[in-house]
Design a protein around this motif. Sequence first.
Motif, PDB file in Angstrom:
ATOM      1  N   LEU A 186       0.833  -1.196   0.000  1.00 57.35           N
ATOM      2  CA  LEU A 186       0.000   0.000   0.000  1.00 57.35           C
ATOM      3  C   LEU A 186       0.871   1.252   0.000  1.00 57.35           C
ATOM      4  O   LEU A 186       1.961   1.267   0.556  1.00 57.35           O
ATOM      5  CB  LEU A 186      -0.913   0.013   1.227  1.00 57.35           C
ATOM      6  N   SER A 187       0.356   2.311  -0.625  1.00 56.45           N
ATOM      7  CA  SER A 187       1.091   3.577  -0.690  1.00 56.45           C
ATOM      8  C   SER A 187       0.117   4.735  -0.674  1.00 56.45           C
ATOM      9  O   SER A 187      -0.960   4.671  -1.268  1.00 56.45           O
ATOM     10  CB  SER A 187       1.949   3.644  -1.957  1.00 56.45           C
ATOM     11  N   SER A 188       0.520   5.823  -0.003  1.00 50.76           N
ATOM     12  CA  SER A 188      -0.279   7.054  -0.018  1.00 50.76           C
ATOM     13  C   SER A 188       0.144   7.990  -1.140  1.00 50.76           C
ATOM     14  O   SER A 188      -0.502   8.993  -1.392  1.00 50.76           O
ATOM     15  CB  SER A 188      -0.138   7.783   1.311  1.00 50.76           C
ATOM     16  N   TYR A 189       1.273   7.696  -1.803  1.00 50.92           N
ATOM     17  CA  TYR A 189       1.814   8.527  -2.885  1.00 50.92           C
ATOM     18  C   TYR A 189       1.980   9.987  -2.475  1.00 50.92           C
ATOM     19  O   TYR A 189       1.690  10.901  -3.229  1.00 50.92           O
ATOM     20  CB  TYR A 189       0.952   8.400  -4.136  1.00 50.92           C
ATOM     21  N   GLY A 190       2.459  10.189  -1.257  1.00 45.33           N
ATOM     22  CA  GLY A 190       2.811  11.539  -0.831  1.00 45.33           C
ATOM     23  C   GLY A 190       1.705  12.299  -0.149  1.00 45.33           C
ATOM     24  O   GLY A 190       1.936  13.408   0.339  1.00 45.33           O
ATOM     25  N   GLY A 191       0.501  11.740  -0.094  1.00 48.41           N
ATOM     26  CA  GLY A 191      -0.580  12.403   0.613  1.00 48.41           C
ATOM     27  C   GLY A 191      -0.619  11.976   2.067  1.00 48.41           C
ATOM     28  O   GLY A 191       0.254  11.262   2.563  1.00 48.41           O
ATOM     29  N   ASN A 192      -1.606  12.448   2.778  1.00 45.79           N
ATOM     30  CA  ASN A 192      -1.842  12.000   4.146  1.00 45.79           C
ATOM     31  C   ASN A 192      -2.839  10.851   4.089  1.00 45.79           C
ATOM     32  O   ASN A 192      -3.901  10.974   3.472  1.00 45.79           O
ATOM     33  CB  ASN A 192      -2.406  13.136   4.992  1.00 45.79           C
ATOM     34  N   ALA A 193      -2.510   9.741   4.733  1.00 42.05           N
ATOM     35  CA  ALA A 193      -3.353   8.560   4.568  1.00 42.05           C
ATOM     36  C   ALA A 193      -3.315   7.690   5.809  1.00 42.05           C
ATOM     37  O   ALA A 193      -2.374   7.736   6.605  1.00 42.05           O
ATOM     38  CB  ALA A 193      -2.890   7.744   3.357  1.00 42.05           C
ATOM     39  N   VAL A 194      -4.353   6.897   5.932  1.00 44.04           N
ATOM     40  CA  VAL A 194      -4.347   5.746   6.828  1.00 44.04           C
ATOM     41  C   VAL A 194      -4.194   4.517   5.948  1.00 44.04           C
ATOM     42  O   VAL A 194      -5.011   4.287   5.052  1.00 44.04           O
ATOM     43  CB  VAL A 194      -5.643   5.651   7.651  1.00 44.04           C
ATOM     44  N   LEU A 195      -3.146   3.751   6.165  1.00 41.82           N
ATOM     45  CA  LEU A 195      -2.911   2.518   5.424  1.00 41.82           C
ATOM     46  C   LEU A 195      -3.136   1.357   6.387  1.00 41.82           C
ATOM     47  O   LEU A 195      -2.424   1.216   7.379  1.00 41.82           O
ATOM     48  CB  LEU A 195      -1.484   2.472   4.871  1.00 41.82           C
ATOM     49  N   ASN A 196      -4.144   0.549   6.097  1.00 43.89           N
ATOM     50  CA  ASN A 196      -4.533  -0.540   6.993  1.00 43.89           C
ATOM     51  C   ASN A 196      -4.388  -1.868   6.265  1.00 43.89           C
ATOM     52  O   ASN A 196      -5.125  -2.162   5.326  1.00 43.89           O
ATOM     53  CB  ASN A 196      -5.985  -0.339   7.448  1.00 43.89           C
ATOM     54  N   GLY A 197      -3.431  -2.673   6.695  1.00 43.76           N
ATOM     55  CA  GLY A 197      -3.171  -3.939   6.016  1.00 43.76           C
ATOM     56  C   GLY A 197      -4.239  -4.992   6.238  1.00 43.76           C
ATOM     57  O   GLY A 197      -4.489  -5.820   5.374  1.00 43.76           O
ATOM     58  N   LYS A 198      -4.851  -5.010   7.424  1.00 44.03           N
ATOM     59  CA  LYS A 198      -5.975  -5.912   7.730  1.00 44.03           C
ATOM     60  C   LYS A 198      -5.643  -7.383   7.521  1.00 44.03           C
ATOM     61  O   LYS A 198      -6.404  -8.127   6.914  1.00 44.03           O
ATOM     62  CB  LYS A 198      -7.212  -5.531   6.922  1.00 44.03           C
ATOM     63  N   GLY A 199      -4.526  -7.835   8.021  1.00 42.88           N
ATOM     64  CA  GLY A 199      -4.193  -9.253   7.937  1.00 42.88           C
ATOM     65  C   GLY A 199      -3.142  -9.538   6.886  1.00 42.88           C
ATOM     66  O   GLY A 199      -2.984  -8.798   5.919  1.00 42.88           O
ATOM     67  N   GLY A 200      -2.421 -10.650   7.059  1.00 39.17           N
ATOM     68  CA  GLY A 200      -1.355 -10.998   6.130  1.00 39.17           C
ATOM     69  C   GLY A 200      -0.095 -10.197   6.417  1.00 39.17           C
ATOM     70  O   GLY A 200      -0.029  -9.395   7.355  1.00 39.17           O
ATOM     71  N   ILE A 201       0.929 -10.420   5.616  1.00 39.13           N
ATOM     72  CA  ILE A 201       2.168  -9.648   5.707  1.00 39.13           C
ATOM     73  C   ILE A 201       2.075  -8.510   4.706  1.00 39.13           C
ATOM     74  O   ILE A 201       2.139  -8.715   3.496  1.00 39.13           O
ATOM     75  CB  ILE A 201       3.400 -10.521   5.404  1.00 39.13           C
ATOM     76  N   ASP A 202       1.889  -7.298   5.210  1.00 36.47           N
ATOM     77  CA  ASP A 202       1.621  -6.137   4.359  1.00 36.47           C
ATOM     78  C   ASP A 202       2.752  -5.126   4.428  1.00 36.47           C
ATOM     79  O   ASP A 202       3.411  -4.975   5.457  1.00 36.47           O
ATOM     80  CB  ASP A 202       0.305  -5.478   4.777  1.00 36.47           C
ATOM     81  N   THR A 203       2.939  -4.411   3.326  1.00 35.00           N
ATOM     82  CA  THR A 203       4.043  -3.466   3.186  1.00 35.00           C
ATOM     83  C   THR A 203       3.512  -2.085   2.849  1.00 35.00           C
ATOM     84  O   THR A 203       2.637  -1.933   1.989  1.00 35.00           O
ATOM     85  CB  THR A 203       5.003  -3.923   2.070  1.00 35.00           C
TER      86      THR A 203
END
Length: 378
Positions: A186-203
Amino acid sequence: MTRTYQDYFDALGFRESSSRYAIENPFGFIGKYQFGEAALHDLGYYAIDNSDPNLFRNDWVGNWSGKNGIHSKQDYLNNGPVQEIIIEEWHEVLWRRIEHNDLAKYDGQILNGVPITISGMLAASHLLGTGGLRSFLQSGAVTSPGDGFGTTAYDYMTHFEGYETPFSVNRGQFVVIEGGPGRDVLSSYGGNAVLNGKGGIDTALYSDPVADYDIDSRFDGAWTVTHKQSGPISTDILIDIERVQFSDLSLALDLDGHAGITARIAGAVFGQEAVSDQALVGIGLGLLDNGMHYEALMQLAIDAALGAEAASHTAVVDLLYQNVVGVAPAATEQAHYVGLLEAGEYSVASLGVMAAATALNETNIDLVGLSQTGLAYV
């Protein structure tokens, strides 16, 4: 090689109908791009006078509007140039619906190993409607609905990945991007974000060196990543994210998971300095993330550290004791642990796991400190 928007339409038409304009399938979808009544109604071509009571039956009993000279189903089937106009009109509608449903933010994400692109989203939406696309994305690309022929959202997302389109995503706004139970990037591409992986091995993926960011753990188990260089400061909140990848190195945040296991093994088998060996840590994490179990990795590490001497129980005990306690074992201590191995009460791997899990080893590798900074690897 650049794949243009026209290349996309050519590929879509071939996938839908083998590029045949005058075709109707068993479900009543017509033309090169296999349109049904509902889509042509939404575009102003069919039954805009409410002459067809059910736009999902595709029995074509309603009236045609005459738009662009199309007065009947036969007119539609006979007019390839108008079908090409209609597919472009339709994609304008699809993109507006994708934006309206807050799905455009998924462009550039990787969900469950599936790259999400604008062209892939458009194609999946053409196949299944925006609702089908939404189900696919919001499941983290785990649930993949299909059409009457069994063609799925996954099929179209991957087949139509990465074509040029006239559409773009506003990267400057706050977004919440959620993955699923699979492995997501997951990426916010420079913005402000909440990145939630929700399970698994997330990057979480970042394009600049780690020195350009402040990384902090929060009281609730989440992390913040703040970009402090070149332009406006932006901060992401990372929830259930195990890996953070920068342009020069990566951090493993799951010190209660694979990162903690890797650090413990490194300290017990190779010494506390090995926790700073980013290449070694990367190997351990990669093996665990791809399914290797704790004891199997421990055995592999001991074999690597001792070579031919790994068959010697005395050598194994001396190695683990020296690295964890900091001195060679006394004869009685050595005999005790060798005896456990000889009696089969412990295997070499399980003895290693026991040594790695001791409070002394965790102190040596500063596990508490790593839980605040992450474990660096390449």
